[in-house]
Design an enzyme around this catalytic site. Structure first.
Site, mmCIF file in Angstrom:
data_model
loop_
_atom_site.group_PDB
_atom_site.id
_atom_site.type_symbol
_atom_site.label_atom_id
_atom_site.label_comp_id
_atom_site.label_asym_id
_atom_site.label_seq_id
_atom_site.Cartn_x
_atom_site.Cartn_y
_atom_site.Cartn_z
ATOM 1 N N SER A 103 0.722 -1.254 0.009
ATOM 2 C CA SER A 103 -0.038 -0.024 0.073
ATOM 3 C C SER A 103 0.852 1.375 -0.006
ATOM 4 N N GLY A 111 -8.154 8.506 -13.095
ATOM 5 C CA GLY A 111 -6.939 8.130 -13.737
ATOM 6 C C GLY A 111 -5.922 7.551 -12.606
ATOM 7 N N GLN A 117 -7.290 -36.550 -0.076
ATOM 8 C CA GLN A 117 -7.765 -35.781 -1.339
ATOM 9 C C GLN A 117 -8.388 -34.429 -1.150
ATOM 10 N N LEU A 123 -3.629 -25.100 7.562
ATOM 11 C CA LEU A 123 -2.768 -25.201 8.800
ATOM 12 C C LEU A 123 -3.504 -25.577 10.157
ATOM 13 N N GLU A 139 -9.726 1.134 -3.232
ATOM 14 C CA GLU A 139 -9.269 1.380 -4.647
ATOM 15 C C GLU A 139 -10.598 0.609 -5.531
ATOM 16 N N GLY A 140 -11.817 1.151 -5.034
ATOM 17 C CA GLY A 140 -12.939 0.263 -5.675
ATOM 18 C C GLY A 140 -13.510 -0.769 -4.963
HETATM 19 P P1 TGC Z 1 -18.385 8.716 -14.319
HETATM 20 O O1 TGC Z 1 -19.432 9.539 -14.548
HETATM 21 O O2 TGC Z 1 -18.349 7.430 -14.843
HETATM 22 O O3 TGC Z 1 -16.997 9.456 -14.269
HETATM 23 C C1 TGC Z 1 -16.731 10.620 -13.991
HETATM 24 C C2 TGC Z 1 -15.566 11.335 -15.093
HETATM 25 O O4 TGC Z 1 -14.570 10.412 -15.048
HETATM 26 C C3 TGC Z 1 -14.151 9.884 -16.319
HETATM 27 N N1 TGC Z 1 -13.631 8.449 -15.878
HETATM 28 C C4 TGC Z 1 -12.299 8.214 -15.987
HETATM 29 N N2 TGC Z 1 -11.267 8.989 -16.299
HETATM 30 C C5 TGC Z 1 -9.820 8.313 -16.288
HETATM 31 N N3 TGC Z 1 -9.735 7.270 -15.792
HETATM 32 C C6 TGC Z 1 -10.848 6.531 -15.339
HETATM 33 N N4 TGC Z 1 -10.680 5.416 -14.668
HETATM 34 C C7 TGC Z 1 -12.022 7.015 -15.350
HETATM 35 N N5 TGC Z 1 -13.462 6.704 -14.961
HETATM 36 C C8 TGC Z 1 -14.247 7.440 -15.330
HETATM 37 C C9 TGC Z 1 -15.458 9.702 -17.122
HETATM 38 O O5 TGC Z 1 -15.289 9.444 -18.418
HETATM 39 C C10 TGC Z 1 -16.251 11.002 -16.560
HETATM 40 O O6 TGC Z 1 -15.402 12.226 -17.493
HETATM 41 P P2 TGC Z 1 -16.243 13.508 -17.722
HETATM 42 O O7 TGC Z 1 -15.265 14.111 -18.862
HETATM 43 O O8 TGC Z 1 -17.528 12.828 -18.588
HETATM 44 O O9 TGC Z 1 -16.827 14.104 -16.514
HETATM 45 O O10 TGC Z 1 -18.236 8.808 -12.477
HETATM 46 P P3 TGC Z 1 -19.442 8.267 -11.409
HETATM 47 O O11 TGC Z 1 -19.525 9.389 -10.532
HETATM 48 O O12 TGC Z 1 -20.413 7.663 -12.172
HETATM 49 O O13 TGC Z 1 -18.401 7.194 -10.792
HETATM 50 C C11 TGC Z 1 -18.130 5.872 -11.277
HETATM 51 C C12 TGC Z 1 -17.308 5.073 -10.212
HETATM 52 C C13 TGC Z 1 -18.560 4.679 -9.078
HETATM 53 C C14 TGC Z 1 -16.667 3.941 -11.335
HETATM 54 C C15 TGC Z 1 -16.285 5.848 -9.683
HETATM 55 O O14 TGC Z 1 -16.671 6.951 -8.954
HETATM 56 C C16 TGC Z 1 -15.353 4.872 -8.749
HETATM 57 O O15 TGC Z 1 -14.677 4.253 -9.321
HETATM 58 N N6 TGC Z 1 -15.444 4.797 -7.337
HETATM 59 C C17 TGC Z 1 -14.696 3.939 -6.624
HETATM 60 C C18 TGC Z 1 -14.059 4.889 -5.585
HETATM 61 C C19 TGC Z 1 -12.519 4.458 -5.290
HETATM 62 O O16 TGC Z 1 -12.104 3.598 -6.226
HETATM 63 N N7 TGC Z 1 -11.994 5.090 -4.408
HETATM 64 C C20 TGC Z 1 -10.742 4.926 -4.429
HETATM 65 C C21 TGC Z 1 -10.013 5.908 -3.337
HETATM 66 S S1 TGC Z 1 -8.364 5.648 -3.153
HETATM 67 C C22 TGC Z 1 -7.915 4.325 -2.367
HETATM 68 O O17 TGC Z 1 -8.801 3.573 -1.962
HETATM 69 C C23 TGC Z 1 -6.478 4.287 -2.058
HETATM 70 S S2 TGC Z 1 -6.119 2.672 -1.331
HETATM 71 C C24 TGC Z 1 -4.492 2.626 -1.433
HETATM 72 C C25 TGC Z 1 -3.663 1.616 -1.048
HETATM 73 O O18 TGC Z 1 -3.464 1.802 0.239
HETATM 74 O O19 TGC Z 1 -3.232 0.898 -1.940
HETATM 75 P P1 FAD Z 2 -19.360 2.870 0.731
HETATM 76 O O1 FAD Z 2 -19.035 3.447 -0.687
HETATM 77 O O2 FAD Z 2 -20.005 3.243 1.908
HETATM 78 O O3 FAD Z 2 -19.739 1.286 0.323
HETATM 79 C C1 FAD Z 2 -20.264 0.273 1.365
HETATM 80 C C2 FAD Z 2 -20.854 -0.774 0.496
HETATM 81 O O4 FAD Z 2 -21.785 -0.450 -0.279
HETATM 82 C C3 FAD Z 2 -19.956 -1.658 -0.143
HETATM 83 O O5 FAD Z 2 -20.253 -3.205 -0.188
HETATM 84 C C4 FAD Z 2 -20.027 -1.180 -1.700
HETATM 85 O O6 FAD Z 2 -19.596 -2.053 -2.508
HETATM 86 C C5 FAD Z 2 -21.625 -1.123 -1.761
HETATM 87 N N1 FAD Z 2 -22.087 -0.052 -2.576
HETATM 88 C C6 FAD Z 2 -21.433 1.283 -2.768
HETATM 89 N N2 FAD Z 2 -22.201 1.926 -3.883
HETATM 90 C C7 FAD Z 2 -22.866 0.797 -4.495
HETATM 91 C C8 FAD Z 2 -23.772 0.934 -5.635
HETATM 92 N N3 FAD Z 2 -23.968 1.929 -6.353
HETATM 93 N N4 FAD Z 2 -24.342 -0.322 -5.944
HETATM 94 C C9 FAD Z 2 -24.142 -1.268 -5.286
HETATM 95 N N5 FAD Z 2 -23.366 -1.291 -3.907
HETATM 96 C C10 FAD Z 2 -22.714 -0.124 -3.733
HETATM 97 N N6 FAD Z 2 -9.140 6.260 0.241
HETATM 98 C C11 FAD Z 2 -8.321 7.468 -0.254
HETATM 99 O O7 FAD Z 2 -8.837 8.138 -0.812
HETATM 100 N N7 FAD Z 2 -6.819 7.305 0.000
HETATM 101 C C12 FAD Z 2 -6.443 6.156 0.603
HETATM 102 O O8 FAD Z 2 -5.421 6.051 0.624
HETATM 103 C C13 FAD Z 2 -7.315 5.372 1.170
HETATM 104 N N8 FAD Z 2 -6.690 4.044 1.902
HETATM 105 C C14 FAD Z 2 -7.377 3.191 2.541
HETATM 106 C C15 FAD Z 2 -6.875 2.446 3.307
HETATM 107 C C16 FAD Z 2 -7.854 1.435 4.168
HETATM 108 C C17 FAD Z 2 -7.189 0.399 5.013
HETATM 109 C C18 FAD Z 2 -8.998 1.449 3.679
HETATM 110 C C19 FAD Z 2 -9.881 0.543 4.506
HETATM 111 C C20 FAD Z 2 -9.590 2.160 2.864
HETATM 112 C C21 FAD Z 2 -8.676 3.413 2.384
HETATM 113 N N9 FAD Z 2 -9.301 4.188 1.396
HETATM 114 C C22 FAD Z 2 -8.467 5.184 0.988
HETATM 115 C C23 FAD Z 2 -10.872 4.220 1.160
HETATM 116 C C24 FAD Z 2 -11.456 3.471 0.345
HETATM 117 O O9 FAD Z 2 -11.193 3.884 -1.150
HETATM 118 C C25 FAD Z 2 -12.888 3.500 0.395
HETATM 119 O O10 FAD Z 2 -13.193 2.493 1.799
HETATM 120 C C26 FAD Z 2 -13.634 2.302 -0.870
HETATM 121 O O11 FAD Z 2 -13.556 3.377 -1.795
HETATM 122 C C27 FAD Z 2 -15.331 2.164 -0.206
HETATM 123 O O12 FAD Z 2 -15.736 3.344 0.447
HETATM 124 P P2 FAD Z 2 -16.669 3.170 1.687
HETATM 125 O O13 FAD Z 2 -15.445 2.398 2.630
HETATM 126 O O14 FAD Z 2 -17.053 4.663 2.106
HETATM 127 O O15 FAD Z 2 -17.911 2.244 1.255
#
Ligand code: TGC
Ligand code: FAD
Length: 392
Positions: free
Chosen positions: A98, A245, A287, A346, A371-372
């Protein structure tokens, strides 16, 4: 913890597909994990502490910015090398991976891609060498899967922007030198800002009581009228697509990383099954245990091939967001299932810190969420194949 006897499974001779450079990079990371991560990681995880002393080693094996050009201090490697490094680090611990993922793909990547030349020169070499550690603030208390709804906002005031809001669940936050923070301007457009430790009104309280990723520090980012110099805005991309991105790059690394955790669990379970005698025979001769082990190596092999092909597509600039989602979702789920099965092989020993399996299992509960989430990646695939979005 038991000595690290890891032997990497390679059932389909995927090594034959790697270049000499890939193998050199992979082996350097593998050796470093054996020497500097395996002997200490269990203790740090038990104490819920991040082992800061490994930051220099991560920099040395090229884990900070593997694909960032050398002129900015990066290793200038290809995407398969990047994946292999993540695989080896996560073989040691998902929390350590991470730290590397965040630094490379969520901090260096946006500065490289969306920043000015001055920002690149100022921050990237220090991040590559580990002198600076960064974090990435997208998630908020009320907006996890739906980051587009974020409430953190900034407005112009003379030579500064004034930033207000809060981010939650941020890896590396408690000790990060800089944070890439995503916030909305007065028109509601999302931009990235570089927030530096020490700026007045900026604090990073640690999140405690995690049962997962215990060797990784997680925290909040709190902004209370923080004055951000205008030159700290990332000018070259705005909108939700900018942070998404970055996620593409980090999710790609996780697709490889999860294989490392799975390989470690499989290798540990296989060795244990051959040595553990019950009813007069090694349990590997029964098995039911063979079914577990055979299914593990099958799933690992499939995941390795998926990651390798994705790496080729990424090298050619052709990997799509949906392809990356499929690999992140599949490979993390595969690793979590293997950790659960390997733990059972184990018996009672599987629940102890003598072996790495339970730690991997608990870590992967975060990896399948961050990360989603598993669900969100399925919905990304669903949208890609049907043309219908089912998020909202
Ligand atoms: P949507 O309407 O689909 O998209 C909004 C705009 O973004 C564009 N787009 C992208 N552009 C570049 N790369 C991508 N992968 C893209 N995906 C979408 C899209 O074309 C649009 O552009 P424009 O010009 O039309 O405005 O957005 P939405 O609001 O419907 O959301 C889509 C969804 C649910 C897939 C997105 O919000 C999502 O991926 N949600 C998950 C959030 C997430 O992954 N959070 C992670 C936080 S960071 C983290 O967890 C770090 S942990 C790190 C670690 O410790 O390793
Ligand atoms: P929620 O979005 O509230 O989701 C709760 C449940 O509802 C999930 O099961 C989800 O799949 C479901 N759900 C949500 N929307 C829908 C839908 N439309 N349809 C069906 N089901 C749905 N974030 C950062 O920005 N930076 C970081 O460095 C980072 N590090 C992290 C480290 C750790 C240890 C953890 C646990 C999380 C970290 N995150 C970070 C946050 C992480 O990206 C979020 O936890 C994650 O994106 C999910 O958001 P949430 O926890 O609010 O869950």
């Amino acid at each position: 913890m038991k000595p690290d006897l890891f032997t990497a499974p390679d059932y389909y001779q995927i090594d034959d597909l790697l270049s000499e450079e890939h193998k050199l990079v992979r082996n350097a990371a593998r050796d470093w994990v054996k020497k500097d991560v395996s002997p200490i990681i269990e203790e740090y995880a038990q104490q819920a502490k991040f082992p800061k002393q490994i930051i220099g080693g991560l920099a040395e094996i090229g884990a900070f910015g593997p694909y960032i050009p050398q002129e900015y201090g990066g290793a200038g490697l290809d995407q398969i090398s990047y994946g292999l490094i993540m695989q080896e680090i996560e073989r040691g611990d998902s929390g350590v991976r991470s730290t590397a993922s965040v630094q490379s793909s969520l901090v260096m990547y946006p500065i490289w891609k969306y920043g000015t030349e001055e920002q690149r020169k100022k921050f990237l070499p220090k991040l590559a060498s580990g002198e600076f550690v960064g974090c990435f603030g997208l998630t908020e208390p009320n907006h996890g899967s739906n980051p587009g709804g974020m409430e953190t906002k900034f407005k112009e005031e003379g030579d500064y922007y004034i930033l207000n809001g809060a981010k939650l669940w941020i890896s590396n936050a408690p000790f990060a030198d800089i944070a890439i923070v995503w916030a909305k301007n007065e028109e509601g457009r999302i931009h990235g800002l570089i927030v530096e430790r020490g700026m007045e009104g900026f604090s990073t309280p640690e999140t405690h009581n995690k049962w997962s990723l215990r060797a990784s520090a997680t925290g909040e980012l709190i902004f209370n009228n923080v004055k951000i110099p205008k030159e700290n805005l990332l000018p070259n991309k705005s909108g939700l697509g900018a942070p998404l991105g970055c996620l593409d790059s980090a999710r790609y690394g996780i697709a490889w990383g999860a294989i490392g955790a799975a390989m470690d669990c499989y290798d540990t379970a296989l060795r244990y099954a051959k040595e553990r005698i019950q009813f007069g025979k090694p349990i590997a001769a029964y098995q039911l245990q063979q079914k577990k082990l055979a299914e593990m190596i099958t799933e690992i092999t499939k995941a390795q091939l998926l990651a390798f092909r994705l790496g080729q597509l990424k090298n050619e600039g052709k990997a799509t967001t949906a392809q990356i989602s499929m690999a992140k979702r599949n490979n993390v789920d595969m690793a979590l299932n293997i950790a659960r099965e390997a733990r059972q092989v184990l018996g009672a020993m599987g629940i102890t810190g003598e072996y790495s399996i339970m730690r991997h299992m608990m870590n992967l509960e975060s990896v399948i969420t961050y990360e989603g989430t598993h669900d969100i990646h399925l919905l990304i695939t669903g949208l890609d194949i049907t043309g219908e979005q089912a998020f909202k």
